[in-house]
Design a protein around this motif. Structure first.
Motif, PDB file in Angstrom:
ATOM      1  N   MET A   1      33.233  -9.910 -66.544  1.00 42.57           N
ATOM      2  CA  MET A   1      33.771 -11.268 -66.737  1.00 42.57           C
ATOM      3  C   MET A   1      33.341 -12.138 -65.564  1.00 42.57           C
ATOM      4  N   GLU A   2      32.951 -13.350 -65.864  1.00 40.07           N
ATOM      5  CA  GLU A   2      32.434 -14.250 -64.835  1.00 40.07           C
ATOM      6  C   GLU A   2      33.571 -14.908 -64.062  1.00 40.07           C
ATOM      7  N   ALA A   3      33.378 -14.993 -62.743  1.00 41.40           N
ATOM      8  CA  ALA A   3      34.408 -15.601 -61.890  1.00 41.40           C
ATOM      9  C   ALA A   3      34.443 -17.099 -62.104  1.00 41.40           C
ATOM     10  N   SER A   4      35.609 -17.673 -61.871  1.00 47.67           N
ATOM     11  CA  SER A   4      35.764 -19.120 -61.999  1.00 47.67           C
ATOM     12  C   SER A   4      36.683 -19.610 -60.907  1.00 47.67           C
ATOM     13  N   GLY A   5      36.559 -20.900 -60.590  1.00 43.09           N
ATOM     14  CA  GLY A   5      37.403 -21.507 -59.566  1.00 43.09           C
ATOM     15  C   GLY A   5      37.838 -22.879 -59.999  1.00 43.09           C
ATOM     16  N   GLY A   6      38.355 -23.629 -59.027  1.00 42.11           N
ATOM     17  CA  GLY A   6      38.861 -24.960 -59.337  1.00 42.11           C
ATOM     18  C   GLY A   6      37.768 -25.897 -59.817  1.00 42.11           C
ATOM     19  N   GLY A   8      35.098 -24.977 -61.703  1.00 40.47           N
ATOM     20  CA  GLY A   8      34.427 -24.447 -62.881  1.00 40.47           C
ATOM     21  C   GLY A   8      33.973 -23.019 -62.648  1.00 40.47           C
ATOM     22  N   THR A   9      33.291 -22.466 -63.665  1.00 40.54           N
ATOM     23  CA  THR A   9      32.787 -21.107 -63.539  1.00 40.54           C
ATOM     24  C   THR A   9      31.607 -21.070 -62.591  1.00 40.54           C
ATOM     25  N   LEU A  10      31.224 -19.844 -62.207  1.00 38.27           N
ATOM     26  CA  LEU A  10      30.098 -19.680 -61.294  1.00 38.27           C
ATOM     27  C   LEU A  10      28.818 -20.257 -61.900  1.00 38.27           C
ATOM     28  N   SER A  11      28.604 -20.019 -63.197  1.00 35.25           N
ATOM     29  CA  SER A  11      27.407 -20.554 -63.864  1.00 35.25           C
ATOM     30  C   SER A  11      27.400 -22.083 -63.852  1.00 35.25           C
ATOM     31  N   GLU A  12      28.563 -22.688 -64.090  1.00 34.02           N
ATOM     32  CA  GLU A  12      28.647 -24.150 -64.100  1.00 34.02           C
ATOM     33  C   GLU A  12      28.360 -24.738 -62.720  1.00 34.02           C
ATOM     34  N   VAL A  13      28.929 -24.137 -61.692  1.00 38.35           N
ATOM     35  CA  VAL A  13      28.689 -24.621 -60.322  1.00 38.35           C
ATOM     36  C   VAL A  13      27.214 -24.447 -59.959  1.00 38.35           C
ATOM     37  N   TYR A  14      26.631 -23.325 -60.392  1.00 38.95           N
ATOM     38  CA  TYR A  14      25.218 -23.055 -60.115  1.00 38.95           C
ATOM     39  C   TYR A  14      24.316 -24.100 -60.776  1.00 38.95           C
TER      40      TYR A  14
END
Length: 225
Positions: A1-6, A8-14
């Motif tokens: 499962m992909e990590a997420s934060g405040g 967005g997800t890691l992919s979105e931030v990337y």
């Protein structure tokens, strides 16, 4: 499962960081093409915009660094670690290129100002040239001040994220210790119950032995008489 934060997800931030990198590279190329043009004011504004984008990319790298560390699968962690390091290296390379451009621009403006001052012309044209250089020097100083403020804000954000990460790790450690204590207490209670049960059984055995002994002596006495 992909990590997420405040953010967005890691992919979105990337993906956000990749888009900013493309925009920053394009902006820096345009800035270098205009380096010797007369639109110095526009160059200063573009330089400041590029600096803001680089600072934002570095902030996103801090966020991604926190997110990939929380991924469970080691293989995925290694992949994301390399991706984040690549983004951070590209951002640092762009920052160095921008710093070199600003130094060249500042040196060129100072040389032009010194030449105008050496001419010592008292006409309005000379005064106008000097005023233009003064304004551009002030604009560059403003850019440097703004850059320092952005870097300070970025450093503060990194410190806050690092503090939050450390607090989360300490909470996890405390939770694990609490669970260990609870498990130990549970095992101790189970052992105590076994000891109490064994003690009761021993008591019954002792009383039964005493009763059998009395009955045996009673019948033995009757048999003798």
């Amino acid at each position: 499962m992909e990590a997420s934060g405040g953010g967005g997800t890691l992919s979105e931030v990337y993906q956000s960081a990749k888009k900013l990198l493309l925009r920053t590279r394009d902006g820096l190329e345009r800035l270098e093409r205009l380096e010797h043009s007369t639109s110095a004011g526009m160059n200063t504004e573009l330089s400041f915009s590029i600096k803001k984008d680089i600072t934002q990319i570095q902030s996103l790298c801090v966020e991604m660094d926190r997110l990939w560390r929380s991924i469970a699968a080691r293989s995925q962690r290694d992949i994301w670690k390399r991706k984040v390091e690549q983004i951070a290296e590209e951002a640092e390379s762009l920052r160095q290129s921008l710093d070199k451009y600003n130094l060249r621009n500042q040196k060129r403006m100072m040389e032009a100002k010194e030449r105008a001052e050496l001419l010592g012309r008292a006409n309005g044209a000379s005064a106008h040239v000097l005023r233009i250089f003064d304004e551009e020097a002030q604009a560059l100083q403003s850019v440097r001040n703004s850059s320092r403020e952005l870097e300070s804000a970025n450093a503060l954000g990194e410190a806050i994220l690092s503090s939050i990460h450390g607090q989360r790790e300490r909470l996890k450690s405390a939770q694990r210790k609490a669970l260990d204590v609870l498990n130990t207490v549970g095992i101790s209670n189970y052992v105590l119950r076994l000891i109490e049960r064994r003690h009761r059984v021993d008591q019954w055995i002792k009383y039964a032995g005493m009763l059998l002994t009395v009955v045996f002596l009673f019948f033995f006495v009757l048999w003798r008489h």
